[in-house]
Design a protein around this motif. Sequence first.
Motif, mmCIF file in Angstrom:
data_model
loop_
_atom_site.group_PDB
_atom_site.id
_atom_site.type_symbol
_atom_site.label_atom_id
_atom_site.label_comp_id
_atom_site.label_asym_id
_atom_site.label_seq_id
_atom_site.Cartn_x
_atom_site.Cartn_y
_atom_site.Cartn_z
ATOM 1 N N TYR A 66 0.054 -3.687 -11.952
ATOM 2 C CA TYR A 66 -1.215 -3.150 -12.440
ATOM 3 C C TYR A 66 -2.345 -3.483 -11.463
ATOM 4 N N SER A 67 -2.405 -4.734 -11.043
ATOM 5 C CA SER A 67 -3.477 -5.171 -10.150
ATOM 6 C C SER A 67 -3.296 -4.634 -8.730
ATOM 7 N N THR A 68 -2.041 -4.467 -8.295
ATOM 8 C CA THR A 68 -1.794 -3.889 -6.975
ATOM 9 C C THR A 68 -2.229 -2.432 -6.941
ATOM 10 N N ARG A 69 -1.996 -1.723 -8.023
ATOM 11 C CA ARG A 69 -2.457 -0.329 -8.105
ATOM 12 C C ARG A 69 -3.965 -0.263 -7.902
ATOM 13 N N PHE A 70 -4.691 -1.160 -8.560
ATOM 14 C CA PHE A 70 -6.145 -1.200 -8.381
ATOM 15 C C PHE A 70 -6.504 -1.545 -6.942
ATOM 16 N N ALA A 71 -5.852 -2.569 -6.379
ATOM 17 C CA ALA A 71 -6.162 -3.017 -5.022
ATOM 18 C C ALA A 71 -5.949 -1.904 -4.001
ATOM 19 N N LEU A 72 -4.920 -1.092 -4.187
ATOM 20 C CA LEU A 72 -4.656 0.012 -3.272
ATOM 21 C C LEU A 72 -5.781 1.034 -3.299
ATOM 22 N N VAL A 73 -6.258 1.362 -4.492
ATOM 23 C CA VAL A 73 -7.369 2.315 -4.605
ATOM 24 C C VAL A 73 -8.627 1.729 -3.986
ATOM 25 N N LEU A 74 -8.890 0.452 -4.273
ATOM 26 C CA LEU A 74 -10.091 -0.196 -3.747
ATOM 27 C C LEU A 74 -10.072 -0.251 -2.225
ATOM 28 N N GLU A 75 -8.949 -0.669 -1.675
ATOM 29 C CA GLU A 75 -8.854 -0.815 -0.216
ATOM 30 C C GLU A 75 -9.010 0.532 0.490
ATOM 31 N N ARG A 76 -8.561 1.603 -0.137
ATOM 32 C CA ARG A 76 -8.597 2.916 0.500
ATOM 33 C C ARG A 76 -9.893 3.670 0.251
ATOM 34 N N THR A 77 -10.718 3.178 -0.651
ATOM 35 C CA THR A 77 -11.992 3.840 -0.922
ATOM 36 C C THR A 77 -13.192 3.018 -0.478
ATOM 37 N N ASP A 78 -12.950 1.794 -0.041
ATOM 38 C CA ASP A 78 -14.037 0.925 0.422
ATOM 39 C C ASP A 78 -13.646 0.357 1.786
ATOM 40 N N GLU A 79 -14.242 0.893 2.825
ATOM 41 C CA GLU A 79 -13.857 0.511 4.184
ATOM 42 C C GLU A 79 -14.205 -0.931 4.507
#
Length: 234
Positions: A66-79
């Motif tokens: 669950y948290s990795t899914r969030f981290a992937l979105v965050l890392e790819r949308t926030d340079e």
Amino acid sequence: MQKNELTFDAIEVLKEAVVRSQPELFQLVRERLDDRGQKLLDYVFEQYYLGDKMMGRWYDPYHVLYSTRFALVLERTDEKISPLIVPSIILHDIGYCALLDKTNLNNSQGRILHMQEGAAIAAKSLAEIGGFNPFEIGISVEMVATHDNWILDIPTTDPDRLALIDADKIFVMSFVSFYKDWVGGEGEDLSVEEFFDSRRHSFYGGKHSLSTKLAQQWRDKQFEARQKEKGIFR
């Protein structure tokens, strides 16, 4: 309604929900990882989280996904956020697998021990799967070793560590985590409304406050969903 008024074993129901949904979530997360992220996820689950090898807390594998899914979105949308938050969140709670005493895991000593054990396991895991240079391993291990410092009142201003903390916290108001906490100890002697209000206070200006815009957006959606569910338990 008080948790002791429940007429079914809610934790067992939540466990069954995790068992049903986890394979699909695993595939969803795995498909979004790069090659070394996939190798790390496969390694961690094969070594610690599958079948008879299951270690740690019953919800740890689901929490990691669950948290990795969030981290992937965050890392790819926030340079501004380092890609290393992804391997770090995959490994962040792995230290619970090394703790033989499963009681009082949420006290200060349990928090410290699981970070210490987790740092050692993280270093070993990253070295064994390959693809991470010593500098990257050092950063990820340090993030694992300090990710619960906020609970121990040790603050940080580092954006990557704050992002990792957000990825960890975002699980707390998920369906599985909210209800396991309500019936499993933290919500003792509280109605679901009272527990919900305590969480709202903590997430909107309290200890669970979030640093990134994405986490705040996910939080708002989670609170909306839990708000709609409260009537079930009245």
